[in-house]
Design a protein around this motif. Structure first.
Motif, PDB file in Angstrom:
ATOM      1  N   MET A  13      -2.676  -2.931  16.043  1.00  0.00           N
ATOM      2  CA  MET A  13      -3.650  -2.561  15.011  1.00  0.00           C
ATOM      3  C   MET A  13      -3.301  -3.274  13.703  1.00  0.00           C
ATOM      4  N   LYS A  14      -4.230  -4.019  13.139  1.00  0.00           N
ATOM      5  CA  LYS A  14      -3.995  -4.733  11.888  1.00  0.00           C
ATOM      6  C   LYS A  14      -4.490  -3.903  10.710  1.00  0.00           C
ATOM      7  N   TRP A  15      -3.639  -3.810   9.684  1.00  0.00           N
ATOM      8  CA  TRP A  15      -3.968  -3.062   8.477  1.00  0.00           C
ATOM      9  C   TRP A  15      -4.185  -4.033   7.320  1.00  0.00           C
ATOM     10  N   GLN A  52       3.876  -3.208  11.320  1.00  0.00           N
ATOM     11  CA  GLN A  52       4.701  -4.414  11.285  1.00  0.00           C
ATOM     12  C   GLN A  52       4.254  -5.326  10.141  1.00  0.00           C
ATOM     13  N   GLU A  53       5.222  -6.050   9.588  1.00  0.00           N
ATOM     14  CA  GLU A  53       4.903  -6.967   8.492  1.00  0.00           C
ATOM     15  C   GLU A  53       3.782  -7.922   8.863  1.00  0.00           C
ATOM     16  N   ASP A  54       3.861  -8.511  10.042  1.00  0.00           N
ATOM     17  CA  ASP A  54       2.879  -9.528  10.407  1.00  0.00           C
ATOM     18  C   ASP A  54       1.541  -8.939  10.844  1.00  0.00           C
ATOM     19  N   HIS A  55       1.438  -7.604  10.807  1.00  0.00           N
ATOM     20  CA  HIS A  55       0.161  -6.941  11.070  1.00  0.00           C
ATOM     21  C   HIS A  55      -0.489  -6.433   9.782  1.00  0.00           C
ATOM     22  N   LEU A  56       0.111  -6.783   8.640  1.00  0.00           N
ATOM     23  CA  LEU A  56      -0.398  -6.311   7.356  1.00  0.00           C
ATOM     24  C   LEU A  56      -0.940  -7.484   6.534  1.00  0.00           C
ATOM     25  N   VAL A 115      -8.926  -7.481   9.736  1.00  0.00           N
ATOM     26  CA  VAL A 115      -8.160  -6.270  10.045  1.00  0.00           C
ATOM     27  C   VAL A 115      -9.019  -5.162  10.656  1.00  0.00           C
ATOM     28  N   ASP A 116      -8.310  -4.124  11.136  1.00  0.00           N
ATOM     29  CA  ASP A 116      -8.971  -2.964  11.752  1.00  0.00           C
ATOM     30  C   ASP A 116      -9.101  -1.800  10.778  1.00  0.00           C
ATOM     31  N   ILE A 117      -8.084  -1.635   9.905  1.00  0.00           N
ATOM     32  CA  ILE A 117      -8.076  -0.548   8.926  1.00  0.00           C
ATOM     33  C   ILE A 117      -7.869  -1.154   7.549  1.00  0.00           C
ATOM     34  N   VAL A 118      -8.747  -0.793   6.601  1.00  0.00           N
ATOM     35  CA  VAL A 118      -8.667  -1.346   5.252  1.00  0.00           C
ATOM     36  C   VAL A 118      -8.401  -0.220   4.262  1.00  0.00           C
ATOM     37  N   PHE A 119      -7.261  -0.269   3.592  1.00  0.00           N
ATOM     38  CA  PHE A 119      -6.949   0.675   2.521  1.00  0.00           C
ATOM     39  C   PHE A 119      -7.455   0.083   1.208  1.00  0.00           C
ATOM     40  N   VAL A 120      -8.415   0.754   0.603  1.00  0.00           N
ATOM     41  CA  VAL A 120      -8.984   0.294  -0.665  1.00  0.00           C
ATOM     42  C   VAL A 120      -8.249   1.003  -1.793  1.00  0.00           C
ATOM     43  N   CYS A 121      -7.443   0.248  -2.523  1.00  0.00           N
ATOM     44  CA  CYS A 121      -6.554   0.814  -3.550  1.00  0.00           C
ATOM     45  C   CYS A 121      -6.919   0.291  -4.932  1.00  0.00           C
ATOM     46  N   VAL A 122      -8.223   0.272  -5.223  1.00  0.00           N
ATOM     47  CA  VAL A 122      -8.685  -0.163  -6.536  1.00  0.00           C
ATOM     48  C   VAL A 122      -9.175   1.058  -7.312  1.00  0.00           C
ATOM     49  N   LYS A 123      -9.494   0.860  -8.586  1.00  0.00           N
ATOM     50  CA  LYS A 123      -9.956   1.972  -9.419  1.00  0.00           C
ATOM     51  C   LYS A 123     -11.309   2.486  -8.922  1.00  0.00           C
ATOM     52  N   PRO A 124     -11.589   3.780  -9.161  1.00  0.00           N
ATOM     53  CA  PRO A 124     -12.815   4.377  -8.619  1.00  0.00           C
ATOM     54  C   PRO A 124     -14.094   3.595  -8.927  1.00  0.00           C
ATOM     55  N   ASP A 154     -16.553  -0.954  14.110  1.00  0.00           N
ATOM     56  CA  ASP A 154     -15.298  -0.568  14.745  1.00  0.00           C
ATOM     57  C   ASP A 154     -14.137  -0.472  13.755  1.00  0.00           C
ATOM     58  N   GLN A 155     -14.399  -0.751  12.480  1.00  0.00           N
ATOM     59  CA  GLN A 155     -13.351  -0.685  11.467  1.00  0.00           C
ATOM     60  C   GLN A 155     -13.247   0.713  10.860  1.00  0.00           C
TER      61      GLN A 155
END
Length: 275
Positions: free
Chosen positions: A1-3, A26-30, A63-72, A89-90
């Motif tokens: 799974m790629k993040w 894993q590092e190479d999955h990020l 990627v498969d999962i995207v963490f959005v870490c920006v301001k609202p 599928d994401q």
């Protein structure tokens, strides 16, 4: 799974460090992206196998999962700009409180979650606040919950307590850190102790305090009762706090909620402009 992580500022970098320390991915999955690319490349210096995506669209495509870490208020423009790149599928994971999962689901075709972290996650401790959208599959919920258990304690919340839960879990370390700083400054001003000594003693007190709670030796009320010997010094200090604190925490909570309501209102305006 790629993040993927979009936004490598304070909380984005804390999550990345937490994940790397706990081997949750894993590092190479990020894959990471930041508007100021150098910040992303600085993280890559520490973790060489992490991929830096210079274009945010390339990260989303990969990627498969995207963490959005920006301001609202940056989320809607980001999703509008990249709307053609999101896949069913994401999973999009927001870490910010004002943008509800329902509103996010109206903007993207993929599954949506909100996972609000804490700086304490950097020590592989503390809480991750979870809220899942209606589109989330049982399998993806289980995967995200189990992943968060590796570096924190997942805790499910309803939308109506999102802000106060975040005040406690996410803002709490800063609030109580500020109180500790004020305690140290007062100790230095009122006595002969130097700041470094006062700081060292306070920090070690906090570590021990946390261990007492973590190991289940005392609840908060029990801890206060145990330290407050009748007629003793601690009791006098508690009286002083009772007299001086007043409505401090009521005002604090009203202030954070007022800012939250302001952001929610501005996000609603953004969505209305879209429509």
């Amino acid at each position: 799974m790629k993040w993927g992580v979009i936004g490598t500022g304070n909380m984005g970098s804390i999550l990345i460090n937490s994940w790397m320390s706990s081997n949750v991915v894993q590092e190479d999955h990020l894959y990471i992206h930041n508007r100021t690319l150098q910040k992303a490349y600085d993280i890559q210096k520490t973790y060489p196998d992490i991929h830096v995506s210079e274009q945010v669209e390339d990260l989303i495509d990969e990627v498969d999962i995207v963490f959005v870490c920006v301001k609202p208020l940056e989320i809607h423009p980001l999703l509008s700009k990249t709307k053609e790149h999101w896949r069913e599928d994401q999973c999009l994971v927001s870490i910010t409180s004002p943008f509800s999962v329902e509103k996010l689901e109206s903007l993207v075709p993929c599954q949506v979650a909100r996972m609000i972290p804490s700086i304490t996650n950097r020590a592989l401790s503390g809480i991750t606040l979870l809220t899942f959208g209606e589109s989330m599959s049982k399998e993806r919920k289980g995967y995200l919950e189990q992943s968060s258990k590796i570096y924190s304690t997942p805790f499910y919340i309803e939308d109506d307590i999102t802000r106060i839960s975040s005040d406690i879990v996410s803002c709490g370390p800063a609030f109580f850190g500020y109180l500790a700083e004020q305690f140290i400054e007062s100790a230095v001003a009122e006595t002969k102790i130097d700041k470094q000594t006062a700081t060292d003693l306070t920090e070690k007190m906090f570590v021990g305090f946390g261990k007492l709670l973590e190991d289940g030796h005392f609840t908060l009320p029990e801890l206060i009762q145990k330290v407050c010997v009748k007629g003793g010094v601690t009791g006098e200090g508690i009286k002083a706090m009772d007299n001086e604190l007043g409505d401090l925490f009521h005002v604090l909570i009203r202030s954070t909620h007022a800012k939250y309501d302001e952001d929610v209102s501005k996000i609603s305006e953004q969505l209305q402009i879209r429509d």
